[in-house]
Design an enzyme around this catalytic site. Structure first.
Site, short mmCIF file in Angstrom:
data_model
loop_
_atom_site.label_atom_id
_atom_site.label_comp_id
_atom_site.label_asym_id
_atom_site.label_seq_id
_atom_site.Cartn_x
_atom_site.Cartn_y
_atom_site.Cartn_z
N ASN A 89 2.80 -13.39 4.88
CA ASN A 89 2.88 -12.54 5.76
C ASN A 89 1.91 -12.68 7.03
OD1 ASN A 89 4.36 -10.30 6.95
ND2 ASN A 89 3.58 -9.00 5.47
N HIS A 106 8.78 2.24 -3.94
CA HIS A 106 7.90 2.82 -3.16
C HIS A 106 8.32 4.07 -2.39
CE1 HIS A 106 5.53 -0.90 -1.57
NE2 HIS A 106 5.55 -1.03 -2.95
N ARG A 148 5.77 4.37 -6.84
CA ARG A 148 4.59 4.33 -6.02
C ARG A 148 4.59 5.56 -5.02
NH1 ARG A 148 2.00 -0.26 -2.03
NH2 ARG A 148 2.66 0.94 -0.23
N TYR A 192 -1.61 3.88 5.75
CA TYR A 192 -1.04 2.82 5.18
C TYR A 192 0.31 3.12 4.30
CZ TYR A 192 0.02 -0.46 1.60
OH TYR A 192 1.01 -1.23 0.63
N ASP A 250 -1.65 3.11 -3.92
CA ASP A 250 -2.24 1.81 -3.36
C ASP A 250 -3.26 2.20 -2.32
OD1 ASP A 250 -2.93 -0.50 -2.20
OD2 ASP A 250 -1.07 -1.33 -1.98
N HIS A 258 -5.20 0.26 -0.69
CA HIS A 258 -5.22 -1.02 0.15
C HIS A 258 -6.62 -1.18 0.85
CE1 HIS A 258 -2.85 -3.36 2.91
NE2 HIS A 258 -2.06 -3.38 2.00
N GLU A 273 -4.46 0.98 -7.10
CA GLU A 273 -4.41 -0.28 -6.48
C GLU A 273 -5.53 -0.60 -5.40
OE1 GLU A 273 -0.47 -1.39 -5.76
OE2 GLU A 273 -1.16 -3.18 -4.08
N GLU A 310 -3.45 -8.98 -5.10
CA GLU A 310 -2.47 -9.33 -4.17
C GLU A 310 -2.98 -10.30 -3.14
OE1 GLU A 310 -0.83 -5.50 -2.85
OE2 GLU A 310 -1.43 -6.08 -0.78
N ARG A 342 -2.69 -8.57 -10.00
CA ARG A 342 -1.35 -8.62 -9.20
C ARG A 342 -1.05 -9.74 -8.41
NH1 ARG A 342 1.34 -4.82 -7.29
NH2 ARG A 342 0.83 -4.91 -5.10
N HIS A 368 2.71 -8.36 -7.20
CA HIS A 368 3.06 -7.93 -5.88
C HIS A 368 4.24 -7.98 -5.80
CE1 HIS A 368 1.64 -8.57 -1.25
NE2 HIS A 368 2.50 -7.42 -1.55
N ASP A 373 7.78 -8.71 2.05
CA ASP A 373 7.16 -10.13 2.68
C ASP A 373 7.33 -11.53 1.65
OD1 ASP A 373 4.98 -8.17 2.49
OD2 ASP A 373 4.09 -9.85 2.09
N GLU A 407 6.38 -4.65 -8.97
CA GLU A 407 6.62 -4.27 -7.82
C GLU A 407 7.87 -4.70 -7.30
OE1 GLU A 407 3.75 -4.91 -4.64
OE2 GLU A 407 4.63 -3.17 -3.43
N TRP A 427 -7.79 -3.09 6.62
CA TRP A 427 -6.39 -2.37 6.91
C TRP A 427 -6.06 -2.47 5.35
CZ3 TRP A 427 -1.70 -4.70 5.52
CH2 TRP A 427 -0.50 -3.58 6.04
#
Ligand code: GCO
Ligand code: MG
Length: 424
Positions: free
Chosen positions: A59, A144, A169, A181, A232, A234, A258, A284, A305, A334, A338, A361, A424
């Site tokens: 991605n 999600h 999630r 996020y 998550d 992130h 996560e 991931e 993951r 994951h 994407d 996921e 991020w």
């Protein structure tokens, strides 16, 4: 360069269907297409007319992998025996001198998955069968749910439960943060890579740490204890902040928390473990067994993951999963949008076989993406089920793919309120 040998007359099925001459790789092409979002796909063809597909999507950095494959990998494949999957993996990994890294390992994964796909087609067997056969009927998946605030996110969890999901999630907006996020733009499915240059988002840890436990308190109050819940972070917290969040979430019995802190320094997870029994998932952004060795050996995580597409393909992830099994660490691949349906198909076959499976996921691909990549997996009763099509069961409509050229898109970045860069 030719690896052709004569095996004419060998009676068994493998040789009857594909002599080594038939298995010779005659073409390897890279298809870049944007049916709603960018996907990179590798197509390998054999002299006997069988083709295999591998996902090569990274991605926001898609063309780096496309170039690596076109310029540096494809010329090396021509003339090789598509049946020598392990040797080709080792050739691309050891032989390149430059090892690991997301671009290299995604490119190797694409080749590896395409070759397993070819092997399945030649053998007339679905990929899970080649790996050792079914361990389960279907792969438990999580969806999600997200919302601008706690109440919207909890309502979304309810909608997924109604659709039959057994695991969800949950992510919600954080007061005072412009784009937290995991939150989608007004009604659209969540897609982070939305602009040509990275969107700038702002992060505030104290506000997030206040909000996240309240989200799960509300979701449990609204939906009870049956549904599995995941969250998550992130990579946004420091280890001690992550430890606090993991402890604060204990009453809500998460399936996993996560990426609670960046995993570059794996020892950081020791701090989280010292303070909490909330199960942890990571991986991931990993691309090699070496990225997670310490985390697994020291039993600092519960789910790994790393995906088929970013982790060197079936051949390498199988080693990783076997290693993780020694420590009772389970897989939780994951599966954001994407990762193309080609990766999803391969992952689901792996999930159907792997003994230490945890969860998969699953974000829905757009209808257009599904048309470009016809596949035989389907959702039923909270699980994804693969079909019995030989190989991984996912194909590509190249004419349709060609109608959607590449669009430059990058992932967002995060900054603190004082402007400093954050994860991020
Ligand atoms: C997830 C991931 C995604 C990633 C995205 C990056 O758990 O699904 O964190 O949301 O951010 O896949 O490309
Ligand atoms: Mg994630």
């Amino acid at each position: 360069m030719s690896h052709v040998e004569s095996e004419a007359g060998t009676p068994d099925r493998w040789h009857a269907q594909a002599s080594t001459r038939d298995r010779e790789i005659v073409a390897a092409s890279v298809i870049v297409s944007c049916p709603g979002r960018n996907f990179v796909t590798l197509k390998i063809q054999t002299r006997g007319g069988v083709h295999g597909l591998g996902d090569a999507t990274l991605n926001g950095r898609e063309l780096a992998v496309a170039a690596y494959l076109r310029e540096h990998v494809a010329p090396n494949l021509i003339g090789r025996d598509a049946g020598r999957i392990e040797d080709i993996w080792q050739f691309l990994y050891r032989g390149a001198y430059w090892r690991r890294g997301p671009v290299t390992m995604t490119a190797i994964a694409a080749v590896d998955v395409a070759l397993w796909d070819i092997l399945g087609k030649l053998a007339g067997m679905p990929l899970y069968q080649l790996l050792g056969g079914r361990s389960r009927d279907g792969a438990l998946v999580y969806a999600h749910a997200n919302g601008r605030d706690i109440s919207e996110a909890s309502d979304e969890v309810g909608k997924y439960i109604e659709q039959g999901f057994l695991a969800v999630r949950a992510q919600c907006g954080v007061p005072g943060i412009n784009k937290a996020y995991g939150i989608s733009t007004a009604g659209k499915p969540y897609e982070p890579a939305e602009s040509e240059l990275p969107a700038e988002t702002v992060w505030n840890t104290p506000r997030y740490l206040e909000t996240a436990p309240k989200l799960f308190e509300r979701v449990r109050a609204d939906h009870g204890n049956q549904v599995e819940l995941l969250h998550d972070v992130h990579h946004r917290l420091t280890p001690i902040e992550a430890a606090r969040l993991a402890r604060d979430l204990e009453p809500y019995r998460l399936f996993w928390l996560e990426d609670a802190t960046p995993a570059d320094n794996q020892k950081c997870f020791e701090l989280i473990r010292q303070h909490s029994v909330t199960p942890l998932a990571v991986g991931e952004v990993f691309n090699s067994i070496w990225d997670c060795k310490h985390l697994i050996e020291q039993q600092l995580i519960d789910y790994i993951r790393t995906t088929i597409v970013h982790g060197g393909g079936i051949s390498h992830i199988r080693r990783l999963a076997d290693f993780a099994a020694l420590y009772q660490v389970r897989t939780g691949f994951h599966g954001a949008t994407d990762l193309s349906p080609v990766c999803m198909g391969a992952a689901l076959h792996f999930d159907t076989w792997v003994p230490n499976f945890g969860i998969q996921e699953y974000m829905f691909h757009s209808e257009l993406a599904n048309e470009v990549f016809p596949h035989d997996y389907h959702f039923r009763d909270g699980r994804l089920h693969v079909g019995d099509t030989p190989g991984h069961g996912v194909d590509i409509d190249e004419q349709l793919a060609a109608r959607f050229p590449y669009l430059p898109r990058q992932l967002p970045v995060a900054r603190l309120e004082d402007g400093a860069m954050w994860d991020w």
